[in-house]
Design a protein around this motif. Structure first.
Motif, PDB file in Angstrom:
ATOM      1  N   ASP A  72       0.991  -1.219  -0.009  1.00 63.11           N
ATOM      2  CA  ASP A  72      -0.201   0.063   0.163  1.00 63.11           C
ATOM      3  C   ASP A  72       0.817   1.350  -0.102  1.00 63.11           C
ATOM      4  OD1 ASP A  72       1.088   0.389   2.687  1.00 63.11           O
ATOM      5  OD2 ASP A  72      -1.016  -0.448   3.516  1.00 63.11           O
TER       6      ASP A  72
ATOM      7  N   ALA B 145       1.171   4.727   2.334  1.00 63.74           N
ATOM      8  CA  ALA B 145       0.486   5.435   3.656  1.00 63.74           C
ATOM      9  C   ALA B 145       1.384   6.600   3.699  1.00 63.74           C
ATOM     10  CB  ALA B 145       0.782   4.457   4.618  1.00 63.74           C
TER      11      ALA B 145
ATOM     12  N   VAL C 207      -3.615   5.663   5.369  1.00 72.24           N
ATOM     13  CA  VAL C 207      -3.286   4.738   4.174  1.00 72.24           C
ATOM     14  C   VAL C 207      -4.068   5.408   2.933  1.00 72.24           C
ATOM     15  CG1 VAL C 207      -3.844   2.499   3.083  1.00 72.24           C
ATOM     16  CG2 VAL C 207      -3.346   2.697   5.597  1.00 72.24           C
TER      17      VAL C 207
ATOM     18  N   THR D 127      -4.486   1.064  -1.591  1.00 69.59           N
ATOM     19  CA  THR D 127      -4.567  -0.343  -1.185  1.00 69.59           C
ATOM     20  C   THR D 127      -4.243  -1.227  -2.561  1.00 69.59           C
ATOM     21  OG1 THR D 127      -6.819  -0.608  -0.786  1.00 69.59           O
ATOM     22  CG2 THR D 127      -5.114  -0.214   1.241  1.00 69.59           C
TER      23      THR D 127
END
Length: 411
Positions: free
Chosen positions: A335, A337, A347, A350
């Motif tokens: 991901d 972040a 985040v 994803t």
């Protein structure tokens, strides 16, 4: 015209029409399925359909992002381009070919080591520079590419007494090349056995490059960071990073150009790690150097998870690509972040398990244009051959019904 030939001619015309429609249908259906254009980074991406069309078959336009996954019909690492209209297209790469680079405007994909450039708007691919270069980063204006060129000998030669006559390891060259004009220029940044990563300053006036300075450092994975003027001003400063610190990535410079970020970790150093699981158990943090002097500045930021690269900044916070600690690649999650003080995180994007090498164009990163909608791959964006293959059984079924009807009417 013979009346007996009329049905055959009509059948040929019908078959040609069906195949023609089959060839045009993917683009039409995919165009209706894809979302409205949006210059933002998606909040989530998905695996493509196994039959998803490639960039060359149905171009998707400038990319909002690119990722790599083996969950395609090729059953090996394959690029997946997500267009700014939401469409998904495959970008196949050769066996053992490393992931390449998206241009800052998202239009071009530079293939690593191949010497070619893919136009994502047209699907065309053309040779632009000599093969074998390792591209490291596009310049902020998208005109030049920073690359490393290996000068090592291809073979080791031996004398009559089996003594080695040559040292195949030679310092690499750091150079910039124009992927459109094909011109290149070697940069005076000091001696490196190889170049691991590099980053341009936000205004393109300076660059930071990292790599082992000699063969011994390369074996021990000890790196040196050099900040230099690519216009010919030479080296501004340099600092040895050791074996557990590295340049944070292509987005390492802070937006104001005053700091350079490093990724540092606690845990096993690479030459002494016993397995992948041990590597993934490292604890990571972001450290900062003063861009003018190379001296440490500010407090370190802990990074939850396994850090891969710092790709951008959002509201002053570094945005990091990271992975979950599973040893099995197919179960590992990746991901993006934003990391704030004390390791607090937001985040931003994803991806499914098994996805790696998230690549976002520089223009979206510079604007921190995160938080876009979640596009879904269209099942209709398939290769023309698939539609043609589906059309053939349909054609035979229609012909069988026609013949059956003619027999009934003839009775």
């Amino acid at each position: 015209m013979s009346m007996r030939r009329a049905p055959a001619i009509a059948t040929f015309i019908a078959a040609a029409a069906i195949i023609l429609v089959a060839a045009q249908t993917p683009g039409w259906l995919a165009g209706r399925r894809d979302a409205a254009p949006a210059d933002v980074v998606p909040s989530r991406v998905q695996d493509p359909w196994l039959w998803q069309a490639t960039v060359g078959q149905h171009p998707v336009g400038p990319a909002s992002m690119l990722f790599f996954t083996a969950h395609t019909r090729y059953f090996e690492s394959t690029g997946v381009v997500v267009g700014r209209g939401g469409g998904y297209r495959l970008l196949p790469i050769n066996l053992a070919e490393a992931p390449g680079l998206l241009s800052p405007d998202g239009r071009w994909y530079l293939r690593a080591g191949i010497g070619s450039l893919v136009d994502l708007r047209t699907g065309d691919e053309r040779r632009t520079h000599q093969p074998g270069l390792n591209p490291l980063a596009w310049s902020p204006d998208g005109k030049l590419v920073l690359a490393s060129k290996s000068n090592d000998d291809d073979v080791i030669t031996y004398g009559p007494d089996n003594q080695q006559l040559n040292d195949p390891s030679k310092p690499d060259d750091l150079l910039t090349f124009d992927p459109r004009a094909g011109t290149e220029r070697v940069l005076p940044v000091g001696t490196f056995a190889s170049h691991t990563s590099a980053a341009w300053s936000p205004d393109g006036s300076l660059l930071a490059v990292v790599g082992p300075p000699d063969s011994a450092a390369e074996i021990a994975e000890r790196q040196r960071l050099v900040v230099a003027d690519p216009a010919g001003g030479g080296v501004r400063w340099q600092v040895d990073l050791g074996e557990r610190r590295m340049l944070a990535g292509r987005g390492a410079w802070s937006p104001d150009g005053q700091r350079i970020a490093l990724l540092a970790y606690d845990g096993c150093a690479t030459p002494r790690c016993t397995d992948t699981a041990e590597v993934l158990r490292r604890s990571w943090r972001i450290e900062f150097l003063d861009a003018a002097t190379g001296n440490p500045v500010g407090d370190a930021l802990p990074v939850p998870g396994s850090a891969v690269e710092l790709v951008a900044w959002q509201n002053g916070d570094p945005v990091v690509e990271r992975q979950s600690p599973e040893a099995d690649h197919e179960k590992r999650r990746t991901d993006l972040a934003a990391i704030a003080l004390h390791g607090q995180e937001r985040v931003l994007l994803t991806a499914p398990n098994g996805v790696s090498d998230l690549e976002v164009p520089g223009d979206l990163l510079n604007r921190a244009a995160f938080g876009g909608p979640e596009p879904r791959p269209s099942p209709f964006a398939a290769p023309p051959w698939l539609y043609a293959a589906l059309a053939v059984p349909l054609l035979f079924a229609v012909l069988a019904l026609v013949r059956r009807q003619r027999r009934r009417t003839g009775q």
